[in-house]
Design an enzyme around this catalytic site. Sequence first.
Site, PDB file in Angstrom:
ATOM      1  N   ARG A 122       0.825  -1.206   0.000  1.00  0.00           N
ATOM      2  CA  ARG A 122       0.000   0.000   0.000  1.00  0.00           C
ATOM      3  C   ARG A 122       0.860   1.257   0.000  1.00  0.00           C
ATOM      4  O   ARG A 122       0.464   2.287  -0.555  1.00  0.00           O
ATOM      5  CB  ARG A 122      -0.971   0.004   1.177  1.00  0.00           C
ATOM      6  CG  ARG A 122      -2.047   1.070   1.060  1.00  0.00           C
ATOM      7  CD  ARG A 122      -3.103   0.942   2.143  1.00  0.00           C
ATOM      8  NE  ARG A 122      -4.122  -0.030   1.832  1.00  0.00           N
ATOM      9  CZ  ARG A 122      -5.327   0.261   1.330  1.00  0.00           C
ATOM     10  NH1 ARG A 122      -5.634   1.529   1.068  1.00  0.00           N
ATOM     11  NH2 ARG A 122      -6.219  -0.664   1.101  1.00  0.00           N
TER      12      ARG A 122
ATOM     13  N   GLU B  83      -9.396   6.250   7.576  1.00  0.00           N
ATOM     14  CA  GLU B  83      -7.966   6.453   7.343  1.00  0.00           C
ATOM     15  C   GLU B  83      -7.606   7.698   6.533  1.00  0.00           C
ATOM     16  O   GLU B  83      -6.605   8.355   6.835  1.00  0.00           O
ATOM     17  CB  GLU B  83      -7.385   5.211   6.650  1.00  0.00           C
ATOM     18  CG  GLU B  83      -7.367   3.980   7.522  1.00  0.00           C
ATOM     19  CD  GLU B  83      -6.997   2.731   6.735  1.00  0.00           C
ATOM     20  OE1 GLU B  83      -5.982   2.109   7.076  1.00  0.00           O
ATOM     21  OE2 GLU B  83      -7.723   2.390   5.775  1.00  0.00           O
TER      22      GLU B  83
END
Length: 765
Positions: free
Chosen positions: A311, A719
């Site tokens: 990621r 997030e």
Amino acid sequence: MSVSNPLPHDSAELHVTGQAQYVDDIPTPSGTLHLAFGVSTIARGEITNMDLQPVRDAAGVVMVLTAEDLPFENDVSPSIHDEPLLSDGNVHYMGQPLFVVVADSHEAARKAARLGEISYSETRPLLTIDDAMAAGSHFEDGPRIWNKGNAAAAIENAPHRLVEIFEMGGQEHFYLEGQAALVQPQDNGDMLVRSSTQHPTEIQHKVADAIGQSMHAVRVETRRMGGGFGGKESQGNALAVACAIAASITGRACKMRYDRDDDMVITGKRHDFRIKYDVGFDDQGRILGIDFLQLARCGWAQDLSLPVADRAMLHSDNAYLIENIRIESHRLKTNTQSATAFRGFGGPQGMLGVERVMDHIAHHLGKDPLDVRLVNYYAEQSGQAFEKTNETPYGQEVTDFVLNDLTERLIKECDYEARRNAVREWNAANAVLKKGIAFTPVKFGISFTLTHLNQAGALVHVYQDGSIRMNHGGTEMGQGLNQKVAQVAASRFGVTMSAVRITATDTDKVPNTSATAASSGSDLNGMAVRNACDLIKARMADFIGGYHQCRPEDVTFAGGLLHAGDNVMTFAQAAKLCYENRISLSATGFYKTPNLEWDRIQGRGRPFYYFAYGAAVTEVVIDTLTGENRILRADILHDAGSSLNPALDIGQVEGAYVQGAGWLTTEELVWDDAGRLQTHAPSTYKIPACSDRPDIFNVALYENSNAEETIYRSKAVGEPPFMLGISAFMALSDAIAACGQTYPNLQAPATPESVLKAVQRVHNA
């Protein structure tokens, strides 16, 4: 309509009055035993002798278990079975559990755990990124490399070129409630596990393996957590497994909770990174080619490091269209705590790398960093005749980019231009206190990159009095997930919120749940609950329509009433009538995210269903004599789509910004040369306090219906806003740059010591 209303958190009153029940608050049965780990005092080596007789002889001790005493699996790993519950004779980090004490009280267990007499054959530990690189200590066979275009040629032919190395530290989760588990034996060897976990199904799986049972023998319940931030995605496995094994052997309930020091010493943190960038760009600051080298310190076990590092690569572009890019990622094995999931899951590290590049380019060209960012943005809309394709480095087309408009609005509303001029004037007139201001954007992909995790289930009951009780696979950790999902149910049935009750997450009710992570809690579980509600609604409408001789599609649910032609009844009356006519008022719902396809090895595909966007402008002041600094003001505009609950979403944005700024300014993890974590308590590890939030804190949601068909067209908000805190770091760099002509090369976290070093470097250049 309940959806989109700014309702308070469903447990807000319980939180502030202290009535909210966490694992440690659950009344325990008589005779409950308490557990504590005895941990290693070296970072690497082998155990040559372990005398635990003093532990067994200690007051209150019932039993002491080592790896040899475990009946079945000695494994608590979430990935490749490389994480034993108790050391198998090898020591991999200082703080690794070697044995577990089972005693009649928490205090007795902790005291006894310190009495073990352990001898070791020590080996020099690999503690740093440099150590691991020199030793070739990786979790995969060499680095993972992704390419788009020809970065080397583009860099070589560019008018300007910069090469630099940037360090960023890790971060302690510092959830308010520490790790905890309570396990109670049931009939037939079954176990009831109450765990402070983001991933009940993983706890169920690991406990079942550990006691040699099938998953149907283990029930896991999680009512709430006092914070998680990713730190309870896999780190709770050890406590639940240890308690289950002890409960299986003794036949008594067993409980374990870490004290804060134990928690910080034993559990994993955010991955710290070193990023080297080699970038070529033109006179406007447009990136022509860039080469990133990402070195991630992963700790002793693999845990979730591979998808975290993936990621980081996926977010190396952030909001910027880069035609020629090479990303090389090393996942390094070291003798430190096993780094794990943390809010953003690698995205913040990758994003911070490219934001640092933008800042450096702007300084080199003498431009406002905002202008450099704007010239590199993705195009606003897909479907136009682009000069270049709107494609990410991993091949996903960006079709929902809104940052051009969002940026324009934020810059105007926060009066950025005038404030930047005011900062220049201040710095020209003040020799000691320097101000800085910075704008940074966020483009964050939403979905689990492990595709099969993008699914959720739900169970909904409508009772004959019209009340509704439901369960879903998500876990509540303070973020308001249960309230949002309850609002979805109330909206589907057209009833008030008082009619809806959500129960504790329970593997008995919803099986095979995914972790509440990847910002997907509301997306997945909201859709699963909607599916279940709509199944019940359809049955009710079909029966009520026939009962009143109208079409089912003409039966409407609104305002607590059902309208069927000219007939009106309350929802409660309709539920009772359906019950009396043997209509099922219970349903399971299911949802899987569509249109996902991802090859992580090749680094190609569509890993994300959509992107969430946001931007922040932060203003800071530093003391050039001490490095002390403060955030003076933050202005944030964040894209939550069509918000399910604006009050909760704004709260998430505010908290995420402060936590992100904390990662980059005050929170510093320090290990000594032996591998001992020195920052293992609130006295030595500085999280942001209330007084550290900006004096002026303006947060607003960007009105933007999600282009994808999410629950009520909302967007994830867990997030993405964490990375808005990057603007605080860049503002500090801007303030330091006012001290001279050289680029500050500020390292993260920008503690006062780090700021002072950068100031001195700029002064002396």
